[in-house]
Write a protein that holds these residues in place. Structure first.
Motif, short mmCIF file in Angstrom:
data_model
loop_
_atom_site.label_atom_id
_atom_site.label_comp_id
_atom_site.label_asym_id
_atom_site.label_seq_id
_atom_site.Cartn_x
_atom_site.Cartn_y
_atom_site.Cartn_z
N ASP A 22 -1.11 -4.78 2.29
CA ASP A 22 -2.11 -3.53 1.92
C ASP A 22 -2.97 -3.37 3.40
O ASP A 22 -4.00 -2.53 3.43
CB ASP A 22 -3.01 -4.06 0.87
CG ASP A 22 -3.93 -5.38 0.96
OD1 ASP A 22 -4.85 -5.81 0.14
OD2 ASP A 22 -3.57 -5.78 2.08
N SER A 23 -2.72 -4.08 4.36
CA SER A 23 -3.66 -3.98 5.65
C SER A 23 -2.85 -3.30 6.62
O SER A 23 -3.34 -3.08 7.65
CB SER A 23 -4.34 -5.29 6.03
OG SER A 23 -3.17 -6.03 6.42
N VAL A 24 -1.51 -2.73 6.67
CA VAL A 24 -1.02 -2.34 7.63
C VAL A 24 -1.64 -1.01 8.17
O VAL A 24 -1.83 -0.76 9.42
CB VAL A 24 0.54 -2.05 7.30
CG1 VAL A 24 1.29 -1.15 8.31
CG2 VAL A 24 1.21 -3.32 7.09
N GLY A 29 12.70 7.07 4.72
CA GLY A 29 11.48 6.90 5.27
C GLY A 29 10.88 5.53 5.03
O GLY A 29 9.76 5.23 5.52
N ARG A 30 12.04 4.56 4.81
CA ARG A 30 11.55 3.17 4.68
C ARG A 30 12.13 2.27 5.87
O ARG A 30 13.36 2.71 6.39
CB ARG A 30 12.15 2.66 3.31
CG ARG A 30 11.59 3.22 2.16
CD ARG A 30 11.97 2.53 0.90
NE ARG A 30 11.26 1.19 0.90
CZ ARG A 30 11.08 0.49 -0.20
NH1 ARG A 30 12.00 0.92 -1.45
NH2 ARG A 30 10.75 -0.61 -0.22
N HIS A 47 10.99 -9.11 8.61
CA HIS A 47 9.91 -10.19 8.98
C HIS A 47 8.66 -9.29 9.31
O HIS A 47 7.70 -10.03 9.72
CB HIS A 47 10.60 -10.81 10.30
CG HIS A 47 10.57 -9.88 11.35
ND1 HIS A 47 11.68 -9.14 11.26
CD2 HIS A 47 10.04 -9.67 12.72
CE1 HIS A 47 11.68 -8.56 12.44
NE2 HIS A 47 10.63 -8.84 13.25
N LEU A 48 8.51 -8.20 8.94
CA LEU A 48 7.28 -7.30 9.26
C LEU A 48 6.72 -7.07 7.87
O LEU A 48 6.94 -5.97 7.15
CB LEU A 48 7.54 -6.32 9.93
CG LEU A 48 7.85 -5.96 11.45
CD1 LEU A 48 7.95 -4.78 12.05
CD2 LEU A 48 6.85 -6.80 12.21
N PRO A 49 5.81 -8.08 7.45
CA PRO A 49 5.14 -7.84 5.97
C PRO A 49 4.33 -6.54 5.81
O PRO A 49 3.59 -6.27 6.75
CB PRO A 49 4.25 -8.95 5.88
CG PRO A 49 4.13 -9.50 7.47
CD PRO A 49 5.19 -8.94 7.91
N GLY A 50 4.54 -5.89 4.91
CA GLY A 50 3.79 -4.57 4.66
C GLY A 50 4.29 -3.23 5.23
O GLY A 50 4.11 -2.37 4.93
N TRP A 51 5.31 -3.31 6.08
CA TRP A 51 5.78 -2.39 6.81
C TRP A 51 6.89 -1.53 6.01
O TRP A 51 7.53 -0.59 6.74
CB TRP A 51 6.39 -2.47 8.39
CG TRP A 51 5.32 -2.87 9.06
CD1 TRP A 51 4.60 -3.67 9.31
CD2 TRP A 51 4.77 -1.77 9.98
NE1 TRP A 51 3.46 -3.52 10.31
CE2 TRP A 51 3.74 -2.22 10.75
CE3 TRP A 51 5.10 -0.58 10.33
CZ2 TRP A 51 2.89 -1.70 11.67
CZ3 TRP A 51 4.43 0.30 11.24
CH2 TRP A 51 3.34 -0.40 12.03
N LEU A 75 4.23 4.16 3.25
CA LEU A 75 3.69 3.73 4.43
C LEU A 75 3.46 5.24 5.38
O LEU A 75 2.29 5.31 6.13
CB LEU A 75 4.39 2.72 5.18
CG LEU A 75 3.67 2.53 6.53
CD1 LEU A 75 2.24 1.96 6.50
CD2 LEU A 75 4.51 1.19 7.14
N LEU A 76 4.44 5.87 5.71
CA LEU A 76 4.68 6.91 6.71
C LEU A 76 3.55 7.76 6.06
O LEU A 76 3.03 8.58 7.04
CB LEU A 76 6.01 7.43 6.88
CG LEU A 76 7.11 6.69 7.28
CD1 LEU A 76 8.29 7.21 7.72
CD2 LEU A 76 6.35 5.51 8.57
#
Length: 409
Positions: free
Chosen positions: A120-122, A160-161, A167-171, A176-177
């Motif tokens: 939730d902080s990305v 869009g994913r 290994h990139l949490p939240g991305w 996200l975009l």
């Protein structure tokens, strides 16, 4: 429309304007006379061009050429503040952001450490890193024309994913975009990090003047970028160049590689293999015993091995053998890529290649010559300081210059 038809005065003026701006970017400050000679324009036309660009805020007078009196001695340069862009280099541990002016000079930089940050902080991470770089540049966020974000893996244009980067949490959020677009006031583009290294090498480094090349990156992960006919080849899902998953002889066959986030070539020639090879060869120096990530230990081992071989000529000793085995693994994967793509050159980039230097490059080239039918030239990358970030800035600059320097509108 007549005003935009090729060959009309407006379009010809715009073409001359862009040619002059590109010359100023390449050469630095130039006089009216020099610009006229380089563009083939008459002195009056060159004077009109510079007056037009100065009125548009795209160039500025910067002084006079020493020892050359007269009106033509006035020098002009691109107005660096005409536009600014930003680039972000993202990995699992930190985000590095930078701002560059339209000439390409970095004017602000900021690093945000992100260990253990959750999904939730990305958005806050990205905006925080960008804000830090903008503040360091003495600007506001609205001064930035465009942002390019470089990450491992690639955003699938169909969904869009983010793929190939578990290994990139939240991305990996499907929204996200859209969330980033909602909070950032400028256009935002996303690109694979290794692709951006290739952009940097193509525009500024070892691949300048080459339209067909492969860039092999070996640092925290193993990946490649493919440039065909001068353009990046991304593939249907953005996954072209994810060669860490490539099945190769000498490594176990890994199934469901995206879930395992591992694969043959990565297991054969990635950073994690160096410590194992050192143990098998009985190497017990400080580099082999050191603590840190796979990448940090591997870089230390490769650097120590290259130094030992250069100092002692120990080609047949344990360090020479370490480099031989590592080079064979690298050449094994490269042979498959070369067989399919037949590139003009292969650029070797990333810290492991930098630390190995010519000692490692020569071994990889010799092995590849034995394994591949075609023999592309292997060259070391030139852009060694933050190459992902430099590529992000260069990518953003290319589009922004096209927009800002277009005087035909």
């Amino acid at each position: 429309m007549a005003g935009t038809t090729p060959g009309t005065p407006r379009v010809l003026r715009a073409m001359n304007d862009r040619a002059a701006l590109d010359l100023l970017l390449e050469h630095g400050p130039l006089s009216r006379t020099r610009i006229g000679k380089l563009t083939g324009l008459s002195k009056p036309t060159a004077s009109q061009l510079l007056a037009r660009l100065e009125a548009a805020g795209l160039v500025m007078a910067t002084g006079t050429a020493a020892g050359r009196p007269g009106p033509n001695a006035q020098l002009y340069a691109v107005n660096a503040s005409a536009a600014h862009v930003a680039g972000l280099d993202v990995n699992a541990h930190r985000i590095v952001a930078a701002v560059a002016d339209v000439t390409g000079e970095t004017v602000g930089e900021f690093e945000l450490r992100t260990p253990g940050r959750r999904a939730d902080s990305v958005v806050r991470q990205v905006t925080g890193a960008l804000e830090g770089a903008v503040k360091d540049a003495g600007l506001t966020r609205s001064d930035v024309h465009r942002v390019v974000i470089g990450t491992p893996g690639a955003f699938d244009p169909g969904t869009g994913r983010l793929r190939y980067a578990s290994h990139l949490p939240g991305w990996h959020s499907p929204t996200l975009l859209d969330e980033l677009a909602a909070v950032l006031p400028m256009p935002v583009e996303y690109e694979n990090d290794v692709n951006l290294v290739a952009v940097a090498e193509q525009r500024l480094g070892a691949a300048r003047g080459h339209d067909d090349f492969v860039l092999l990156w070996n640092e925290e992960g193993l990946g490649a970028a493919l440039v065909i006919n001068g353009r990046l080849h991304r593939g249907f899902t953005g996954g072209a160049g994810e060669v860490g998953f490539l099945p190769v002889p000498g490594a176990p066959l890994v199934r469901q590689v995206t879930k395992a986030n591992a694969g043959g070539f990565q297991e054969l020639a990635g950073a994690q293999v160096l410590a194992r090879l050192a143990r098998e060869l009985g190497i017990e120096d400080e580099a082999a015993r050191g603590s840190g990530t796979h990448h940090e230990i591997a870089a230390a081992l490769v650097g120590r091995a290259a130094e030992a071989v250069a100092e002692d000529g120990g080609e047949d000793g344990p360090y020479g053998r370490l480099l031989d085995l590592f080079a064979t693994g690298l050449a094994t994967g490269l042979a498959s890529m070369v067989a399919v793509l037949d590139p003009e050159i292969v650029v070797l980039s990333g810290e492991l290649f930098s630390r190995g230097g010519e000692t490692l490059r020569g071994r990889v080239a010799a092995e590849l010559a034995q394994l591949a039918a075609s023999r592309p030239r292997l060259i070391a990358g030139d852009v060694t300081h933050r190459p992902v970030l430099r590529g992000a800035l260069e990518s953003a600059l290319a589009t922004t210059r096209d927009e800002v320097f277009d005087t035909s509108r």
